[in-house]
Write a protein that holds these residues in place. Structure first.
Motif, PDB file in Angstrom:
ATOM      1  N   UNK A   1       0.844  -1.183   0.000  1.00 19.25           N
ATOM      2  CA  UNK A   1       0.000   0.000   0.000  1.00 19.25           C
ATOM      3  C   UNK A   1       0.882   1.236   0.000  1.00 19.25           C
ATOM      4  N   UNK A   2       0.610   2.156  -0.891  1.00 22.57           N
ATOM      5  CA  UNK A   2       1.303   3.436  -0.906  1.00 22.57           C
ATOM      6  C   UNK A   2       0.267   4.540  -0.996  1.00 22.57           C
ATOM      7  N   UNK A   3       0.456   5.600  -0.213  1.00 25.77           N
ATOM      8  CA  UNK A   3      -0.421   6.751  -0.306  1.00 25.77           C
ATOM      9  C   UNK A   3       0.382   8.021  -0.133  1.00 25.77           C
ATOM     10  N   UNK A   4      -0.069   9.051  -0.833  1.00 28.28           N
ATOM     11  CA  UNK A   4       0.645  10.324  -0.851  1.00 28.28           C
ATOM     12  C   UNK A   4      -0.273  11.414  -0.313  1.00 28.28           C
ATOM     13  N   UNK A   5       0.264  12.191   0.620  1.00 22.12           N
ATOM     14  CA  UNK A   5      -0.492  13.276   1.229  1.00 22.12           C
ATOM     15  C   UNK A   5      -0.332  14.548   0.384  1.00 22.12           C
ATOM     16  N   UNK A   6      -1.335  15.421   0.382  1.00 22.21           N
ATOM     17  CA  UNK A   6      -1.262  16.631  -0.441  1.00 22.21           C
ATOM     18  C   UNK A   6      -0.217  17.618   0.074  1.00 22.21           C
ATOM     19  N   UNK A   7       0.197  18.541  -0.783  1.00 25.65           N
ATOM     20  CA  UNK A   7       1.179  19.562  -0.403  1.00 25.65           C
ATOM     21  C   UNK A   7       0.558  20.627   0.503  1.00 25.65           C
ATOM     22  N   UNK A   8      -0.742  20.869   0.337  1.00 24.56           N
ATOM     23  CA  UNK A   8      -1.452  21.854   1.162  1.00 24.56           C
ATOM     24  C   UNK A   8      -2.704  21.197   1.721  1.00 24.56           C
ATOM     25  N   UNK A   9      -3.067  21.618   2.933  1.00 24.47           N
ATOM     26  CA  UNK A   9      -4.267  21.094   3.571  1.00 24.47           C
ATOM     27  C   UNK A   9      -5.025  22.244   4.211  1.00 24.47           C
ATOM     28  N   UNK A  10      -6.292  22.350   3.926  1.00 25.31           N
ATOM     29  CA  UNK A  10      -7.094  23.499   4.354  1.00 25.31           C
ATOM     30  C   UNK A  10      -7.213  23.655   5.861  1.00 25.31           C
TER      31      UNK A  10
END
Length: 153
Positions: free
Chosen positions: A20-29
């Motif tokens: 499993x691989x997941x990538x978090x966003x560069x910006x988070x509200x």
């Protein structure tokens, strides 16, 4: 780290390799990090409508007890019992912006059959890993070892 394969990490006769691989966003509200309560996932028997611990083999809380860093990739590699039963990867988030992307592989083959399941207030994305072969209403897991590692890149 080298390439991980089912024959190098798992007992091919009795286990499948979950990657499993997941990538978090560069910006988070909502802040500089994504709290683990904002995004949750688990891998387990998908025949249960709730997130009961008994139906999970492993999940986000087994690997991350704080928060997710932005613009960071995470990975989990596990050997799971090769019983062919209704296993799935399930992810839920409080916002559509908590996970930029994710991929689930079974023995090196990417699984692409992802469905939205559940009520709109508790919707999750589910990627099937096996076949439905639940024969009883018991919530117990069959025997089998689960071993794994988590990777932050």
């Amino acid at each position: 780290m080298g390439s991980c394969t089912v024959d190098s990490l798992c007992d091919e006769q009795t286990q499948d390799l979950v990657d499993l691989e997941y990538h978090m966003p560069a910006k988070y509200e909502w802040g500089p990090m994504i709290d683990r309560s904002e995004m949750s996932w688990h891998f387990g028997y998908s025949g249960y409508e709730t997130w009961e611990r008994q139906s999970q083999l492993f999940g986000a809380y087994d690997y991350n007890n704080r928060a997710y860093d932005l613009n960071t990739s995470y990975g989990v590699i596990e050997c799971v019992p090769k019983d062919g039963c209704d296993l799935s990867f399930n992810i839920t988030s409080r916002s559509s912006s908590t996970v930029e992307s994710y991929a689930v592989e079974k023995n090196g083959i990417q699984l692409n059959d992802t469905q939205k399941v559940g009520a709109s207030y508790d919707e999750k994305l589910m990627t099937q890993f096996g076949q439905n072969c639940i024969t009883s209403t018991s919530n117990s897991l069959s025997g089998g070892a689960v071993a794994g590692i988590v990777i932050a890149c």
